[in-house]
Scaffold this motif. Structure first.
Motif, PDB file in Angstrom:
ATOM      1  N   THR A   1       0.657   4.316  -1.484  1.00 52.50           N
ATOM      2  CA  THR A   1       0.302   4.964  -2.744  1.00 52.50           C
ATOM      3  C   THR A   1       0.740   6.419  -2.641  1.00 52.50           C
ATOM      4  OG1 THR A   1      -1.904   5.685  -2.028  1.00 52.50           O
ATOM      5  CG2 THR A   1      -1.717   3.457  -2.913  1.00 52.50           C
ATOM      6  N   GLN A   2       0.301   7.229  -3.605  1.00 49.04           N
ATOM      7  CA  GLN A   2       0.653   8.646  -3.547  1.00 49.04           C
ATOM      8  C   GLN A   2       0.043   9.345  -2.333  1.00 49.04           C
ATOM      9  OE1 GLN A   2      -1.270   7.154  -5.790  1.00 49.04           O
ATOM     10  NE2 GLN A   2      -2.739   8.553  -6.773  1.00 49.04           N
ATOM     11  N   ASP A   3      -0.949   8.685  -1.691  1.00 49.55           N
ATOM     12  CA  ASP A   3      -1.590   9.263  -0.514  1.00 49.55           C
ATOM     13  C   ASP A   3      -1.006   8.742   0.794  1.00 49.55           C
ATOM     14  OD1 ASP A   3      -3.351  10.737  -2.133  1.00 49.55           O
ATOM     15  OD2 ASP A   3      -4.721   9.025  -2.292  1.00 49.55           O
ATOM     16  N   GLY A   4       0.066   7.917   0.704  1.00 46.43           N
ATOM     17  CA  GLY A   4       0.698   7.391   1.904  1.00 46.43           C
ATOM     18  C   GLY A   4       0.409   5.914   2.116  1.00 46.43           C
ATOM     19  N   ALA A   5       0.781   5.403   3.278  1.00 47.23           N
ATOM     20  CA  ALA A   5       0.581   3.983   3.593  1.00 47.23           C
ATOM     21  C   ALA A   5      -0.904   3.680   3.748  1.00 47.23           C
ATOM     22  CB  ALA A   5       1.330   3.624   4.866  1.00 47.23           C
ATOM     23  N   ILE A   6      -1.348   2.591   3.132  1.00 49.24           N
ATOM     24  CA  ILE A   6      -2.772   2.227   3.183  1.00 49.24           C
ATOM     25  C   ILE A   6      -3.003   0.858   3.819  1.00 49.24           C
ATOM     26  CG2 ILE A   6      -3.308   3.624   1.146  1.00 49.24           C
ATOM     27  CD1 ILE A   6      -3.421   0.951  -0.407  1.00 49.24           C
ATOM     28  N   GLY A   7      -1.951   0.131   4.103  1.00 44.42           N
ATOM     29  CA  GLY A   7      -2.123  -1.193   4.689  1.00 44.42           C
ATOM     30  C   GLY A   7      -0.850  -1.994   4.587  1.00 44.42           C
ATOM     31  N   SER A   8      -0.939  -3.264   4.961  1.00 48.77           N
ATOM     32  CA  SER A   8       0.233  -4.134   4.942  1.00 48.77           C
ATOM     33  C   SER A   8      -0.176  -5.547   4.570  1.00 48.77           C
ATOM     34  CB  SER A   8       0.914  -4.134   6.312  1.00 48.77           C
ATOM     35  OG  SER A   8       2.122  -4.846   6.274  1.00 48.77           O
ATOM     36  N   ILE A   9       0.591  -6.142   3.676  1.00 46.96           N
ATOM     37  CA  ILE A   9       0.310  -7.508   3.243  1.00 46.96           C
ATOM     38  C   ILE A   9       0.532  -8.475   4.405  1.00 46.96           C
ATOM     39  CG2 ILE A   9       1.026  -9.374   1.693  1.00 46.96           C
ATOM     40  CD1 ILE A   9       1.888  -7.228  -0.310  1.00 46.96           C
ATOM     41  N   GLY A  10      -0.422  -9.343   4.616  1.00 39.57           N
ATOM     42  CA  GLY A  10      -0.290 -10.325   5.691  1.00 39.57           C
ATOM     43  C   GLY A  10       0.552 -11.518   5.268  1.00 39.57           C
ATOM     44  N   LEU A  11       1.519 -11.864   6.079  1.00 38.49           N
ATOM     45  CA  LEU A  11       2.316 -13.076   5.883  1.00 38.49           C
ATOM     46  C   LEU A  11       2.138 -13.952   7.111  1.00 38.49           C
ATOM     47  CD1 LEU A  11       5.806 -12.203   4.311  1.00 38.49           C
ATOM     48  CD2 LEU A  11       3.718 -12.984   3.203  1.00 38.49           C
ATOM     49  N   VAL A  12       1.745 -15.196   6.883  1.00 41.08           N
ATOM     50  CA  VAL A  12       1.518 -16.111   8.003  1.00 41.08           C
ATOM     51  C   VAL A  12       2.279 -17.405   7.771  1.00 41.08           C
ATOM     52  CG1 VAL A  12      -0.760 -15.152   8.492  1.00 41.08           C
ATOM     53  CG2 VAL A  12      -0.551 -17.101   6.952  1.00 41.08           C
ATOM     54  N   THR A  13       2.375 -18.204   8.793  1.00 44.97           N
ATOM     55  CA  THR A  13       2.989 -19.520   8.678  1.00 44.97           C
ATOM     56  C   THR A  13       2.348 -20.437   9.710  1.00 44.97           C
ATOM     57  OG1 THR A  13       5.095 -20.714   8.543  1.00 44.97           O
ATOM     58  CG2 THR A  13       4.875 -19.080  10.302  1.00 44.97           C
TER      59      THR A  13
END
Length: 247
Positions: A153-165
């Motif tokens: 966001t405008q405040d920087g990285a806040i997390g990461s979407i999890g991708l699994v298999t």
């Protein structure tokens, strides 16, 4: 009922299953992330009665509905421009938290609730790489997602979407039109590629499925007609024997 009728009825049973599967594919052709189902049939041979050991003895072929499996081929990616629409290019699944536990999906149509939680169309929260709900504070109105799933966001990285298999995608059990229940251990995807502002369409080929539906219906009708004709023939034969025992 003779073996001809039994063979025909076994084929009708298999065709009825195929009809259900094909109709369901067509009904969900416009559902993002939907994966078409396929039928797996086989033929099994039965020796005719008292024919065992006789040279050239004949065997009868019956149809058997073995299983139904999903085709996990990737669907077409299309542009939407919505900042909370995400499409996975190549392997992997989004993980969402439902009331029944964590489920997987290729449907990346999400939206942000009033409290900032990113959820799918059924209100199931999208999970990050640590298995936690992804939340964007209401005051953070600029959202960008990198190809590796990092959310900023405008405040920087806040997390990461999890991708699994999973090791074998055929062990995934469909629930509804777009959720999948893992029956084996999931693990993170090594090479993550997420496209923001895009969605993955279903992989249903509507032309092929419609043609298949017509073919199934025609074959079903022909075999059902055969069963009715055979039933009429047998009834007439019994009536003739009953009225004229010397025949």
């Amino acid at each position: 009922m003779d073996n001809t009728t039994y063979i025909a009825l076994s084929r009708i049973d298999a065709l009825s299953r195929a009809l259900d599967v094909t109709a369901n594919n067509l009904a969900n052709a416009n559902v993002d992330g939907f994966k078409a189902s396929k039928e797996l049939f086989s033929q099994y041979l039965v020796k005719q009665k008292d024919a065992q050991g006789v040279p050239g003895s004949k065997e009868e072929s019956f149809s058997q509905d073995q299983a139904t499996y999903q085709d996990h081929l990737q669907g077409e990616l299309r542009q939407t421009g919505n900042m909370t629409d995400f499409a996975i290019n190549n392997e992997g699944y989004f993980a969402v938290r439902t009331t029944q536990g964590v489920r997987l999906t290729r449907n990346g149509q999400f939206h942000r609730r009033m409290d900032g939680t990113i959820v799918d169309g059924s209100g199931n929260p999208l999970l990050d790489t640590n298995g936690r709900n992804l939340v964007i504070q209401p005051q953070e109105d600029i959202l960008s997602v990198a190809s590796d799933g990092t959310i900023s966001t405008q405040d920087g990285a806040i997390g990461s979407i999890g991708l699994v298999t999973v090791d074998n995608v055929n062990t995934l059990v469909p629930e509804g039109s777009y959720l999948l229940r893992p029956t084996t251990q999931t693990h993170p995807v090594a090479n993550r590629e997420i496209r923001q502002g895009m969605l993955e369409s279903s992989n249903v080929n509507t032309v092929a499925e419609t043609t298949r539906l017509i073919e199934i219906q025609r074959e079903h009708d022909l075999i059902f007609q055969l069963v009715q004709t055979e039933s009429t023939r047998r009834t007439n034969a019994i009536d003739k024997i009953a009225t004229d025992p010397s025949s």
